[in-house]
Design a protein around this motif. Structure first.
Motif, PDB file in Angstrom:
ATOM      1  N   ASP A  83       0.856  -1.188   0.000  1.00  0.00           N
ATOM      2  CA  ASP A  83       0.000   0.000   0.000  1.00  0.00           C
ATOM      3  C   ASP A  83       0.898   1.246   0.000  1.00  0.00           C
ATOM      4  N   LYS A 116      -0.191   6.248   1.369  1.00  0.00           N
ATOM      5  CA  LYS A 116       0.310   7.234   2.338  1.00  0.00           C
ATOM      6  C   LYS A 116       1.629   7.845   1.853  1.00  0.00           C
ATOM      7  N   GLN A 121       9.433   5.389   4.276  1.00  0.00           N
ATOM      8  CA  GLN A 121       8.928   5.038   5.609  1.00  0.00           C
ATOM      9  C   GLN A 121       7.443   4.692   5.591  1.00  0.00           C
ATOM     10  N   LEU A 122       6.717   5.254   4.633  1.00  0.00           N
ATOM     11  CA  LEU A 122       5.253   5.138   4.665  1.00  0.00           C
ATOM     12  C   LEU A 122       4.689   4.142   3.656  1.00  0.00           C
ATOM     13  N   ASP A 155       3.532   0.714   2.953  1.00  0.00           N
ATOM     14  CA  ASP A 155       3.110  -0.345   3.860  1.00  0.00           C
ATOM     15  C   ASP A 155       3.109  -1.677   3.107  1.00  0.00           C
ATOM     16  N   ASP A 167       2.748  -5.779   3.425  1.00  0.00           N
ATOM     17  CA  ASP A 167       2.306  -6.865   4.295  1.00  0.00           C
ATOM     18  C   ASP A 167       3.002  -8.153   3.854  1.00  0.00           C
TER      19      ASP A 167
END
Lengths: 801, 162
Positions: A66, A69, A132-133, A135, A137
């Motif tokens: 993702d 962000k 850093q943002l 995401d 999984d």
């Protein structure tokens, strides 16, 4: 036309600054002023910066990514993932070894720090924020770190993408984690030699995973011009033309629309031969955004993801008679190539030139097998200051000679003298198929022994041992095989490993030379100019050497494997000779004599028997554009493509003396003497510099470097905080020496030297350390010889108190 | 991110810029002032390729914030040569083959410059300790040590002659 000879031939020769002189380096003028132009110095209008989201896991399935962000972060422009590259078929790329490598992790990650997504932002700070943002999984999978377990039944299958394939580019394989099996030599004859041997020795010898770690990491700037459809790729490339061909093949652009520029490169040592995901992502980013994209590797990325070297689990065996004369050799190797087979070697050689493993010795029969396996580690491996697995081979044979010497109780110099290929045996055909060009190994070792006072050192050692002190003397009498290579057995992507040189002599008597190699610190601008100066009689100061721009340089395979001097310098010399051939025709016309009446005299053609009647190269250069005989084309320029008839075989004799503190395990290198024979010496100052540097890298490897992984596949020690880099304090003083045995097949007789000190240095250090314990029955100690490991040996022997 | 204005002296000239609090001095020098002589080789203050002189001390500019240099005096490799004349260290590095790829050289030179301010006549061992924060992968340091000592001698002789 005929100048008065005010200078003697010797004076004119000195004025050329040609082969054999300690010419100071042309490139230094910019480097000492801070005016080098390295990859991170390149700044293009509208340029953006890309960097990677990397996997924290060594083996895991990617369930989702993702990036929303991250995309919202001010300054972040785009985030690329495998899903974005898939429609372009760029999510995987072919490797030079016939395997494929993920550009951005596709469904799975195979090693820690693998590239998962590429964040492009206005500057490097915004890119870091975006990273850093993102995401990701992950679902963790079982990790395989030990290559010995890779081939077991039921081992986790790492490469699901190729699990059903019978081969992955380098021959049949027998397990989903198996990459190749490569053999050399005569198994039956070798078995027979061992069965009938009076003495045999066997040792497990591991050459640990290390990294070249040049001070400048890898990087690139990709700039796609949407209007012209032209891609310019600046990068830290040791082989710019090969990069252009690879980019053309994987991006589907014609090579005429790709310009690869390798600017000043801050050291390479093999790290900058391969093609890395960062290059592909920067190119894609530039194509998609229409803006130049820069990617610069961090140090941790460098050590943990691009271009490791070695990681060879070797078993060496020697058969010999009771006097230590070797009758057979066996070597079995388990080669850990990590997650993808991305070794950078001539394609027909999955284990490089490892079958140089018989070294400097007259071994009648031998058999070698190498099995490559996948593990959850960074992919590779490259040849770190090494001509394709020669360092591993030299380490094995030089260690095994010592093991044999200890077994039969013969001095370690004597065992070598008994087994050397004799000077009169050259050209020597080794039992594993190489034709050694020239050498005089006994003379080199004897000169080394005399220089260090070998007999006295052994006496001192005996006295120290009697007092319970530890002193070791390490010898390495190695032979290298460099200069890949002859078209009959060396290619990359089918392109033969020739080298090229173009020379243009300008009307007023200066020249420009362009070559397909690329200096990463070796001083090519200086040494090539010296060679050409000697060949064409124009001062080296007036010869500008250019490399690293595929728009201007003729195609070349690049600089690695010590191939610049054996192949590139040969092309330079031959191009110079072609210039001279044409110059001779012009001179004959100028002097109104027959070509046969002319002789070459340093910087001019002189009429035989009439020394005052001559045409200098300066005059000939102008005549080439102004006063030509009928039938000759204007201009004075040539290109030479040189296909070497054979490899070259530099050699050396190194002796290292160490003192070991038995209470702490600390080793102090008391002296290191290095005699190198690289044939004809082009610039002795630069040769010595190469030897100093190579020995220092060898010192780092032998004494402290190792990329260690834990059971989870976490890479331990991928920064300079943990990965040993010798400083000026630890680095020993180097004593250099030489003999000169020219190569009979090289136009200049030169052999190359850059890698010799690394090849010979490592076994010399290691042999010295083990020798300190030889009287206590120790035959081998694993590298690196860091104090805590050496102390463990002391402790096990009960001598640490 | 909010920016802060800074003013400093770099190589004897006034310099100013607007930086984020997190902007590293090395990035300010290289990217805002265009002084690309100082390099980046690691992120952990080990390699020393980014060494500059800040207020009379050697610092690794990859681990100094640009705002920390506000009001300060910085010397980089670009400021070593004076009036078109090479600094004796620069001349000695070229003469003694104290560099190969050249990437560590700017940091090494600036560090050596400070070392010789601190100790105008260092021994081999003192030079080696003095430059131990600067890594070189090419030269094995031997010719660097030689160059620094030769430069020291040249500087002492020059001083004595004045």
């Amino acid at each position: 036309m005929s100048e008065t000879k005010t200078e003697t031939a010797a004076e004119r020769e000195a004025a050329l600054g040609g082969i054999g002189c300690d010419k100071r380096r042309k490139e230094d003028a910019r480097f000492i002023r801070g005016q080098g132009n390295y990859i991170d110095d390149i700044k293009l209008p509208n340029m953006v910066f890309g960097d990677f989201v990397r996997s924290p896991y060594a083996h895991a399935r990617i369930k989702s990514i993702d990036a929303e962000k991250a995309k919202a972060v001010p300054g972040v422009i785009a985030v690329l993932t495998a899903a974005d590259l898939k429609p372009l078929n760029l999510h995987w790329m072919p490797t030079l070894a016939g395997d494929t490598q993920a550009v951005l992790a596709d469904e799975k990650v195979h090693f820690q720090n693998q590239e998962v997504a590429f964040v492009i932002a206005e500057d490097r700070y915004a890119a870091a924020d975006g990273i850093q943002l993102v995401d990701v999984d992950y679902e963790e999978l079982p990790v395989l770190i030990d290559p010995k377990k890779a081939l077991e039944d039921g081992a986790p299958i790492l490469r699901e993408d190729v699990k059903d394939k019978d081969e992955v580019g380098q021959g049949p394989r027998r397990h989903p984690n198996h990459i190749f099996n490569w053999q050399s030599g005569d198994k039956d004859a070798t078995d027979k030699a061992f069965a009938g041997a009076q003495v045999t020795v066997k040792e497990e010898i591991f050459y640990q995973r290390v990294h070249p770690a040049p001070i400048e990491t890898c990087g690139c700037v990709a700039s796609m011009d949407a209007v012209s459809g032209r891609l310019t790729l600046y990068g830290t490339f040791q082989a710019p033309h090969v990069v252009r061909t690879i980019v053309s093949l994987i991006a589907g652009l014609p090579e005429s629309k790709i310009r690869v520029i390798s600017p000043d490169v801050g050291g390479g040592f093999g790290n900058k031969v391969g093609a890395y995901p960062g290059y592909v992502c920067a190119i894609v980013g530039s194509i998609v955004l229409g803006r130049p994209v820069k990617w610069i590797e961090s140090r941790i990325d460098n050590i943990s993801t691009t271009a490791f070297a070695r990681d060879y689990h070797m078993t060496g065996e020697l058969a010999a008679d009771k006097d230590g004369k070797i009758t057979g050799l066996r070597a079995n190797v388990l080669a850990d190539h990590g997650a993808f087979n991305t070794h950078a070697q001539p394609m027909k050689w999955p284990a490089g030139f490892f079958n140089i493993v018989t070294g400097s010795y007259d071994v009648p029969t031998a058999h070698v097998t190498v099995d490559g396996v996948y593990t959850n580690k960074a992919p590779g491996g490259v040849s770190y200051r090494c001509s394709f697995r020669v360092t591993e081979a030299a380490y094995l044979i030089e260690r095994m000679l010592d093991v044999l010497a200890q077994k039969i109780g013969v001095d370690k110099a004597e065992i070598r003298l008994r087994n050397f290929i004799k000077p009169e045996q050259f050209p020597y055909n080794s039992c594993l198929g190489w034709e050694y060009d020239s050498g005089d190994y006994p003379a080199a070792l004897k000169q080394a022994m005399k220089a260090v006072g070998y007999e006295d050192l052994r006496k001192e050692q005996a006295e120290k041992r009697a007092r319970g002190e530890l002193m070791g003397i390490g010898i390495a009498t190695f032979t290298e095989i460099v200069g890949a290579g002859p078209s009959r057995n060396c290619d990359i992507l089918g392109i033969k490993m020739f080298e090229s040189c173009e020379i243009r002599v300008h009307p007023t008597g200066s020249a420009t030379a362009r070559l397909g190699t690329k200096s990463t610190g070796q001083g090519h601008e200086t040494t090539y100019a010296q060679i050409i100066a000697t060949e064409i009689g124009i001062p080296s100061d007036l010869i500008t050497v250019e490399e690293g721009d595929t728009d201007t340089a003729p195609y070349g395979l690049g600089t690695y494997g010590s191939r610049t001097t054996p192949v590139g310098a040969a092309a330079a010399a031959r191009a110079g000779r072609k210039i001279r051939e044409k110059a001779k025709k012009i001179a004959a016309h100028m002097l109104e004599v027959s070509e046969n009446d002319l002789e070459w005299d340093v910087d001019r053609f002189t009429v035989k028997g009439v020394p005052d009647l001559s045409a200098t190269m300066k005059d000939i250069a102008m005549a080439a554009y102004s006063n030509l005989p009928e039938g000759l084309e204007h201009g004075l320029e040539v290109v030479d493509y040189y296909d070497p008839p054979n490899m070259t075989y530099p050699f050396g004799a190194y002796i290292c003396v160490v003192d070991v503190n038995r209470h702490t395990g600390e080793i102090s290198v008391r002296s290191f003497y290095a005699l190198d024979d690289c044939g004809t010496r082009i610039n002795p100052m630069i040769i010595e510099g190469q030897v100093h540097g190579g020995l220092t890298e060898a010192f780092g490897i032998a004494m402290g470097q190792e990329i260690v992984y834990d059971d989870m596949g976490n890479v331990l020690g991928a920064s300079f905080l943990d990965y040993f880099m010798p400083t000026a304090v630890e680095t020993p003083h180097w004593e250099t020496d030489h003999t000169v045995t020219p190569s009979p097949h090289h136009p200049l007789g030169a052999k190359g030297v850059g890698e010799s000190p690394n090849v010979g240095g490592v076994p010399a250090f290691s042999n010295a350390v083990v020798d300190a314990f030889a009287h206590l029955g120790v035959t081998h100690m694993p590298m690196p010889h860091a104090a805590w490991r050496v102390w463990q040996t002391c402790h096990e022997l009960g001598i640490d108190k | 991110m909010a920016k802060t204005d800074i003013k400093l002296t770099v190589n004897g000239q006034e310099a100013a810029g607007s930086v984020e609090p997190r902007t590293l001095l090395i990035h300010f020098l290289r990217e805002q002032l265009g002084l690309t002589g100082s390099h980046i080789g690691c992120e952990t203050s080990h390699c020393g390729a980014c060494t500059v002189d800040l207020n009379g001390k050697s610092v690794k500019s990859c681990t100094v914030f640009a705002v920390q240099a506000d009001g300060g005096e910085v010397l980089t490799v670009e400021g070593l040569a004076q009036g078109g004349e090479l600094h004796p260290l620069q001349a000695a590095f070229a003469e003694d083959h104290g560099l190969q790829c050249g990437f560590c050289t700017p940091g090494m030179l600036v560090r050596a410059h400070r070392l010789l301010q601190e100790n105008p006549d260092p021994s081999d061992a003192e030079v080696r300790v003095g430059i131990s924060g600067n890594l070189c992968r090419c030269t094995g340091y031997q010719n660097i040590v030689k160059a620094i000592r030769n430069a020291a001698q040249a500087m002492r002789e020059k001083e004595a002659a004045q």
